[in-house]
Write a protein that holds these residues in place. Structure first.
Motif, PDB file in Angstrom:
ATOM      1  N   ASP A 189       0.813  -1.214   0.000  1.00 45.51           N
ATOM      2  CA  ASP A 189       0.000   0.000   0.000  1.00 45.51           C
ATOM      3  C   ASP A 189       0.846   1.262   0.000  1.00 45.51           C
ATOM      4  N   GLY A 190       2.167   1.092  -0.076  1.00 42.98           N
ATOM      5  CA  GLY A 190       3.071   2.233  -0.081  1.00 42.98           C
ATOM      6  C   GLY A 190       3.609   2.615   1.281  1.00 42.98           C
ATOM      7  N   GLN A 191       3.159   1.950   2.333  1.00 38.64           N
ATOM      8  CA  GLN A 191       3.601   2.283   3.687  1.00 38.64           C
ATOM      9  C   GLN A 191       4.976   1.671   3.971  1.00 38.64           C
ATOM     10  N   PRO A 192       5.973   2.474   4.349  1.00 39.01           N
ATOM     11  CA  PRO A 192       7.294   1.921   4.670  1.00 39.01           C
ATOM     12  C   PRO A 192       7.255   1.097   5.956  1.00 39.01           C
ATOM     13  N   HIS A 193       8.036   0.039   6.006  1.00 36.61           N
ATOM     14  CA  HIS A 193       8.219  -0.725   7.230  1.00 36.61           C
ATOM     15  C   HIS A 193       9.342  -0.043   8.029  1.00 36.61           C
ATOM     16  N   PHE A 194       8.987   0.959   8.811  1.00 41.44           N
ATOM     17  CA  PHE A 194      10.003   1.722   9.519  1.00 41.44           C
ATOM     18  C   PHE A 194      10.797   0.862  10.488  1.00 41.44           C
ATOM     19  N   GLY A 195      10.165  -0.165  11.008  1.00 40.86           N
ATOM     20  CA  GLY A 195      10.856  -1.013  11.954  1.00 40.86           C
ATOM     21  C   GLY A 195      12.025  -1.762  11.348  1.00 40.86           C
ATOM     22  N   ALA A 196      12.032  -1.895  10.025  1.00 42.44           N
ATOM     23  CA  ALA A 196      13.122  -2.600   9.355  1.00 42.44           C
ATOM     24  C   ALA A 196      14.316  -1.689   9.109  1.00 42.44           C
ATOM     25  N   GLY A 197      14.172  -0.413   9.453  1.00 41.15           N
ATOM     26  CA  GLY A 197      15.259   0.530   9.218  1.00 41.15           C
ATOM     27  C   GLY A 197      15.189   1.151   7.835  1.00 41.15           C
ATOM     28  N   THR A 198      15.837   2.277   7.691  1.00 37.93           N
ATOM     29  CA  THR A 198      15.905   2.968   6.411  1.00 37.93           C
ATOM     30  C   THR A 198      17.347   3.376   6.159  1.00 37.93           C
ATOM     31  N   PHE A 199      17.634   3.774   4.923  1.00 35.81           N
ATOM     32  CA  PHE A 199      18.985   4.176   4.557  1.00 35.81           C
ATOM     33  C   PHE A 199      18.958   5.592   3.993  1.00 35.81           C
ATOM     34  N   THR A 200      19.822   6.455   4.517  1.00 37.23           N
ATOM     35  CA  THR A 200      20.040   7.755   3.899  1.00 37.23           C
ATOM     36  C   THR A 200      21.135   7.553   2.865  1.00 37.23           C
ATOM     37  N   ILE A 201      20.846   7.854   1.608  1.00 37.76           N
ATOM     38  CA  ILE A 201      21.770   7.443   0.545  1.00 37.76           C
ATOM     39  C   ILE A 201      22.362   8.636  -0.199  1.00 37.76           C
ATOM     40  N   ASP A 202      23.620   8.438  -0.618  1.00 41.06           N
ATOM     41  CA  ASP A 202      24.315   9.383  -1.482  1.00 41.06           C
ATOM     42  C   ASP A 202      25.307   8.588  -2.324  1.00 41.06           C
ATOM     43  N   HIS A 203      26.286   9.242  -2.924  1.00 43.84           N
ATOM     44  CA  HIS A 203      27.163   8.515  -3.851  1.00 43.84           C
ATOM     45  C   HIS A 203      28.083   7.510  -3.144  1.00 43.84           C
TER      46      HIS A 203
END
Length: 456
Positions: A189-203
């Motif tokens: 449904d587009g909802q992130p699983h925040f409990g799984a963690g996220t990544f701030t990304i760059d090069h």
């Protein structure tokens, strides 16, 4: 916000319209402000200062009646805004995570679209209430706006009053008002699983951590990413099918593209986006650190009866620390090494490279490599931006002088040992021809050192 734009959290909702855009950029900016700079006090006064960013200038042109925005029933003011701000449709990337205050209108079937150039980011949602805008000011950093999608005689960009900064002024943005690109495991449904963690990304980010919650069109060989994938289980959110989402050059089998300005979510545009947002945050960090440090010196100089232009050792160290951080990022230290060639699915690569400027050998810092690294010459093209050129004099002098020493081989610091002699020479020659005044600060520094030696 999330240029994700920016993961806009529920507590940002009151004025989150702005934040929404940044959801595309900053897919999921939560509030960790322990490293936040005090930018709302003098001499910066972020909330009270009059911005000079491209959107502020566009608003003034609208107010003076010099231009008028055109409205259409399909995308509202989107096309007209992009045209006035000179943002190409080829920059389009699509984000299907619910990371905007307009989250009820965003699903994998109806992703949010993000468009950008070197200075401005615009987010559009199907049937959305507003356009979401992040615009870069040379002194204030990111300034957030919304433009209501109602046909009006005099449409107006409304500046955020601080709610967006709950998400977009944190350790993820170097503690300053800015943008970021985030990657997450996203449900159907587009909802992130925040409990799984996220990544701030760059090069610098590993390829396999990038673009969760984004559609990605392009080729990337044997490397795999998190885009074009849905997390089927709350119990095992990381169990996504990376293989099915790999090397997709035609997104029409995944989503209805008819409502959008372009039929893609270009892989190379995403790579540029993630580099660019953090590079701009670095400029803002150096600018604000320098101004705050010099302001403190001014107060102490008056209190202690010192000369007005006295610079304390702590200020020098503070400027140098921020400047070194900027240089490492600008020269692509720790860049992720591509193990397969990559290519986009649109005209973005060609159009981006055409912007120049070029030296007498036809070389530009905008030239892509896309085989083992992002750019052919590892120095950010944003060295030619207002954000860099507007750095306070002490900070700019430090950065430019050290940059020159690195490129000429005078600075043999281990942290830049990865730069080959060929790369250093090419970057030096390109900068010398395309920005002939850049090294003025190097000359000034040399003169000051010589005068200091003579005085001794």
């Amino acid at each position: 916000m999330s240029l994700a734009f920016l993961f806009i959290r529920s507590r940002c909702l009151p004025f989150i319209a702005l934040v929404g855009l940044l959801s595309v950029l900053f897919l999921g900016a939560t509030s960790t402000a322990q490293a936040q700079i005090e930018f709302d006090r003098e001499p910066i006064s972020y909330s009270d200062a009059t911005p000079r960013d491209p959107v502020a200038k566009l608003q003034e042109r609208l107010k003076q009646g010099n231009i008028a925005l055109k409205f259409d029933d399909e995308q509202g003011y989107l096309k007209s805004v992009l045209e006035e701000l000179k943002i190409p449709a080829s920059s389009q990337v699509l984000v299907y995570s619910k990371t905007s205050f307009q989250l009820r209108k965003i699903t994998p079937e109806r992703p949010r679209a993000l468009y950008f150039n070197d200075d401005v980011y615009v987010g559009w949602v199907q049937d959305g209430d507003v356009l979401e805008v992040m615009s870069m000011d040379p002194e204030l950093g990111a300034v957030f706006y919304v433009l209501h999608q109602d046909q009006l005689e005099m449409p107006r960009f409304i500046r955020d009053q601080g709610q967006c900064l709950t998400c977009h002024a944190s350790s993820r943005t170097q503690g300053v008002p800015g943008g970021l690109v985030r990657s997450a495991f996203v449900a159907g449904d587009g909802q992130p699983h925040f409990g799984a963690g996220t990544f701030t990304i760059d090069h610098r980010s590993p390829f396999d951590q990038r673009w969760g919650g984004y559609y990605v069109s392009g080729s990337h060989g044997q490397m795999r990413h998190m885009g074009n994938a849905i997390s089927p289980s709350r119990q095992e959110p990381e169990a996504i099918d990376r293989e099915a989402g790999a090397n997709v050059t035609d997104l029409s089998t995944l989503v209805d593209l008819d409502p959008y300005l372009a039929p893609h979510s270009d892989l190379v545009a995403l790579m540029v986006l993630e580099h660019q947002t953090q590079m701009q945050n670095m400029f803002t960090l150096v600018s604000m650190e320098s101004r705050l440090a010099r302001h403190h010196d001014g107060i102490m100089n008056e209190a202690l009866g010192r000369e007005n232009d006295y610079v304390s050792d702590s200020t020098g160290r503070r400027i140098a620390s921020a400047g070194d951080k900027l240089l490492e990022y600008m020269l692509f230290k720790d860049e992720f090494a591509l193990t397969s060639p990559v290519s986009g699915s649109s005209e973005f690569t060609r159009e981006f490279q055409q912007q120049g400027p070029r030296d007498s050998q036809g070389r530009s810092l905008r030239d892509f490599d896309l085989k083992t690294r992002m750019f052919k010459y590892p120095c950010s093209y944003l060295v030619d931006s207002a954000g860099f050129k507007s750095l306070p004099t002490p900070a700019k002098q430090y950065v430019v002088t050290r940059l020159h020493r690195i490129l000429t081989g005078q600075d043999t610091s281990e942290e830049f040992a990865y730069l080959s002699a060929t790369d250093r020479q090419a970057i030096l020659e390109i900068l010398t021809e395309t920005q002939p005044k850049l090294w003025d600060d190097v000359v000034n520094e040399a003169v000051e050192e010589e005068q200091g030696t003579v005085a001794e």
